[in-house]
Every structure is written in C-alpha cells, then in structure tokens.
Scaffold this motif. Structure first.
Motif, short mmCIF file in Angstrom:
data_model
loop_
_atom_site.label_atom_id
_atom_site.label_comp_id
_atom_site.label_asym_id
_atom_site.label_seq_id
_atom_site.Cartn_x
_atom_site.Cartn_y
_atom_site.Cartn_z
N PHE A 205 -4.55 8.14 -8.79
CA PHE A 205 -3.88 7.10 -9.57
C PHE A 205 -2.38 7.09 -9.27
CE2 PHE A 205 -1.45 5.86 -13.34
CZ PHE A 205 -1.96 4.60 -13.59
N SER A 206 -1.79 8.27 -9.11
CA SER A 206 -0.35 8.37 -8.88
C SER A 206 0.08 7.67 -7.59
CB SER A 206 0.08 9.84 -8.82
OG SER A 206 -0.56 10.52 -7.75
N GLU A 207 -0.85 7.48 -6.65
CA GLU A 207 -0.56 6.81 -5.39
C GLU A 207 -0.99 5.35 -5.40
OE1 GLU A 207 -2.56 9.15 -2.47
OE2 GLU A 207 -1.27 10.91 -2.75
N GLY A 208 -1.45 4.88 -6.56
CA GLY A 208 -1.97 3.52 -6.62
C GLY A 208 -3.38 3.42 -6.07
N TYR A 209 -4.11 4.57 -6.07
CA TYR A 209 -5.43 4.68 -5.46
C TYR A 209 -5.33 4.47 -3.95
CZ TYR A 209 -7.19 4.72 -10.27
OH TYR A 209 -7.43 5.04 -11.58
N THR A 210 -6.48 4.35 -3.27
CA THR A 210 -6.45 4.28 -1.80
C THR A 210 -6.14 2.89 -1.27
OG1 THR A 210 -8.84 3.90 -1.76
CG2 THR A 210 -8.08 6.19 -1.53
N SER A 211 -6.41 1.86 -2.05
CA SER A 211 -6.19 0.49 -1.58
C SER A 211 -6.12 -0.45 -2.77
CB SER A 211 -7.31 0.04 -0.62
OG SER A 211 -8.57 0.06 -1.28
#
Length: 303
Positions: A205-211
């Motif tokens: 979640f912290s990365e905005g998920y994978t796409s």
C-alpha cells in the motif's frame, strides 16, 4: 519537443476526424488514449508506440489521439475514427451495448500475482477524521468518470452492499472530477471528503500497490500514501481490454495482436509505460470475459 508537438497537433477533436478508407488504414494506425491523466504524461507514456509500431505493423505512421474524457475514445471507436485503444471494462461495455461488432477485445493485462483483475479503492485524507467507511456517511464522494468501471460503475453497484444505502443517500453529495488523477487531486485539495480510484490491490500500500492510478501518482510524486487512508477495496474487477476496430483488415488485426502480445518481452519498458505499472504480461480475452460488466452497466447506467 518536436515529436511531442507533432503528437499534440495530431490530438485534434476526434469528432473532426473523418473515417478513412481501408488503404489509408494500412498507412496510418490511430490510437485513442483515455482521459483521466494529464495529457503530457499520456503522450509521454505512449510515445514508444509511435516509435515501435510502424515497423512492426508495416504502416507509415502511428498517431495518438488523447481524448478529454473516456467518451471521446468510445465515440471514436464507434464512429470509425480510431483503430486501437486500451479501455476500461465499463467503457468496452458501453461500446458493446451500442454495437457488439464495432470492436474486438483481444487481450488484457495480468497482475503480478496472476490475477486478470484489479480493484476500485476508496480513499480519504488521513487528516479528515474519517477512519472507516461508516465514518464517511454524510460526507462528500468523488467519482472519476461516468464511463469508468472502477471510478463509477463498481462503486455505484457494490458500495451499497457495504453501507446498506444507495451512494447518493449515504453520502451528502457526489461529483465527477474529470478522471482518476483529477479525482484524487480533488481529494487532496479538500474538494471532496472521499474519492474512488483504481489499483491492483497487489503489493505494498505504501507504494501505491503494483499498478493503477495510485501507483502512477506515487511514481510521479503526486501522491504520498502516508497522507491517505484506505476505506474500502472492491471485489475483483476484470482488467480492461485492449481493443481494435473490427473494420481493420484481418492481416492488420493479426499484426496488432502480435505486436501487443510480444511487447512485455520485447520492450518491457514500453509495456510498463503504456499500462502504467508492473504486470506479468498480457492474456487473451473475448467479449464473454466482460459479460458481468456489460450486464451491470445495462442494469444501472445503461448504454
């Protein structure tokens, strides 16, 4: 800058483009780009198609047509002024309901975990005082685009199962905010209290998920996931299809399919750019894959 200027000039109003003959179609392939992300970024992400497709398809030129909204691409495909586009499932459903023979869905993305779907996600600002979906009752809700699957149709159909009320009753007001990116910006700018957008739901979640739009905005420095709270994640939604006009000659159809299917291996950077994130690759689809979305759209917002 010259290349971008050329593409920008090509991005004229789709209604003003006349349908070409078959011979002209073999010279030029016209690709529609959905609205919802700023135009400069859309053109930059898809520039690789201009660079790679002419040689692969045996055409003189590939032109990009960035539409102001989803319907611009939908009408271009229905009217025969576009040849290829990536659509959301609801956008494809709108075309199918108008003319089931107009376009051919030929593939869709596969998530890094092998799923062929994604999610609608409901976000709020961390400083809003809203911590749960129940807290959002009586607040304002932002939608993305009327033809967006995750940004309108799915929240419209499935959120009431969680809240027990229709969205326009549960929330004090709802609004459309010009696509996914603009909808999240409306949230961050305090114009709405909660907003829906799309995400893979896979990864961190912290990365905005994978796409998805969350990942795209994080990568561009437009969103810090530390500033938002996830209130809801929808059931899995079928990934939207890449489609081509059924009017393209069969030989060209085969070349288009082969180009896209090969892209994740031959040019992974281009694949990641046009699909806006990390994916495993493409998988073939048929209209039947989207029948649940076609049925849902027909039953709720119609064609």
């Amino acid at each position: 800058m010259t290349a971008f200027r050329t593409v920008l000039l090509a991005g004229i109003a789709l209604a003003g483009v006349t349908a070409p003959t078959i011979a002209q179609e073999m010279d030029v392939i016209r690709i529609g780009l959905l609205g919802g992300e700023n135009e400069t970024d859309r053109l930059a992400n898809n520039q690789c198609l201009i660079d790679l497709m002419p040689a692969a398809l045996g055409v003189k030129e590939v032109k990009l047509f960035p539409a102001a909204d989803y319907d611009g691409v939908i009408q271009g495909l229905l009217g025969g002024t576009l040849d290829v586009a990536g659509l959301g499932a609801s956008g494809y459903a709108k075309i199918y309901l108008a003319d089931p023979e107009a376009v051919i869905p030929f593939n869709t993305t596969v998530q890094t975990d092998g799923a062929m779907g994604y999610h609608s996600i409901l976000l709020t600002r961390k400083d809003s005082g809203i911590a749960t979906l129940a807290d959002a009752k009586g607040k304002t809700l932002g939608y993305a685009d009327p033809d967006s699957t995750s940004g309108y149709l799915i929240p419209l159909v499935t959120l009431p199962a969680e809240t027990g009320m229709k969205n326009d009753e549960y929330f004090s007001a709802t609004s459309f905010n010009g696509g996914h990116e603009n909808n999240v910006l409306a949230l961050l700018d305090h114009k709405v209290d909660v907003a829906v957008t799309w995400t893979s739901g896979v990864g961190e979640f912290s990365e905005g998920y994978t796409s998805g739009n969350t990942r795209s905005m994080v990568d561009k420095g437009m969103l810090d996931m530390e500033d938002v709270t996830q209130l809801w994640l929808s059931p899995l939604i079928p990934n939207g299809p890449n489609v081509m006009s059924s009017k393209l000659p069969k030989e060209m159809q085969d070349k288009v399919v082969a180009f896209y299917n090969d892209l994740p291996v031959s040019h992974p950077d281009c694949f990641s750019a046009i699909e806006r994130g990390d994916y495993k690759g493409y998988a073939p689809v048929t209209p039947e894959f989207y029948q649940p979305i076609i049925d849902a759209r027909k039953a709720t917002i119609g064609g």
